[in-house]
Write a protein that holds these residues in place. Structure first.
Motif, short mmCIF file in Angstrom:
data_model
loop_
_atom_site.label_atom_id
_atom_site.label_comp_id
_atom_site.label_asym_id
_atom_site.label_seq_id
_atom_site.Cartn_x
_atom_site.Cartn_y
_atom_site.Cartn_z
N GLU A 12 -2.32 -5.88 4.49
CA GLU A 12 -1.78 -6.92 5.37
C GLU A 12 -1.92 -8.30 4.73
O GLU A 12 -1.00 -9.13 4.82
CB GLU A 12 -2.49 -6.91 6.73
N LEU A 13 -3.06 -8.54 4.09
CA LEU A 13 -3.28 -9.83 3.46
C LEU A 13 -2.30 -10.03 2.29
O LEU A 13 -1.76 -11.11 2.12
CB LEU A 13 -4.73 -9.94 2.96
N THR A 62 1.04 -10.91 3.68
CA THR A 62 1.09 -12.26 4.23
C THR A 62 1.24 -13.28 3.09
O THR A 62 1.99 -14.25 3.21
CB THR A 62 -0.18 -12.57 5.03
#
Length: 177
Positions: free
Chosen positions: A172-173, A176
């Motif tokens: 997810e990081l 992003t």
């Protein structure tokens, strides 16, 4: 080296009597209720010896010693593979989490099962060497469960879940950024 030693033991040991320890011997150190061709060998621990063993007794004799070291060796290979993959790919990946999960399941199930196989083989040898009923479930008394493997396996399963969550957070990081 382990394979060469096992092969040597099996080939040279074909002429030797089959000896095994009976941990749950009900008669102290007395030679009571033994089948023909069986003798008590040691006094401090009851070691029964079959002087003219059948081939299946040789196989069971090997099964009283071999499964746990073989399972530990396979577990060591799993650990080395896990460490190599983690060093290459990183700790917070799905592959590392799957490897930790696999090692945890292995320790949780395979090592206790290998110890149970040894116990059943030893108990079967005792049942064939005596004339009295040694008890149907007496292999549980012979079973030396590797509790360290069970506890470590459960801990690794928990760690695998944590690593799986951290791998998702890492993905997810990266998405992003």
């Amino acid at each position: 080296m382990f394979g060469v030693g096992a092969a040597t033991r099996l080939t040279i040991g074909l002429l030797d009597p089959v000896c095994f320890i009976s941990k749950n011997w009900p008669h102290g150190t007395e030679a009571v209720g033994l089948a023909a061709g069986v003798r008590v060998d040691r006094v401090d621990r009851v070691a029964l010896c079959v002087d003219d063993p059948a081939p299946w007794q040789y196989v069971l004799s090997a099964l009283t010693d071999a499964p746990t070291p073989l399972a530990q060796l396979a577990g060591l290979f799993l650990l080395v593979k896990l460490l190599r993959d983690a060093a290459r790919d990183g700790i917070h990946t799905d592959g590392t989490a799957a490897g930790v999960h696999r090692l945890g399941l292995y320790l949780l199930w395979v090592l206790p099962a290998a110890a149970m196989v040894e116990s059943i083989a030893r108990t079967t040898l005792v049942h064939a060497a005596v004339t009295f009923d040694a008890g149907f479930l007496s292999f549980f008394g012979e079973w030396e469960a590797p509790w360290w493997a069970v506890v470590t396996g459960l801990a690794l399963l928990s760690l695998a879940k944590i690593l799986r969550t951290s791998a998702e957070m890492r993905a997810e990081l990266e998405g992003t950024v």
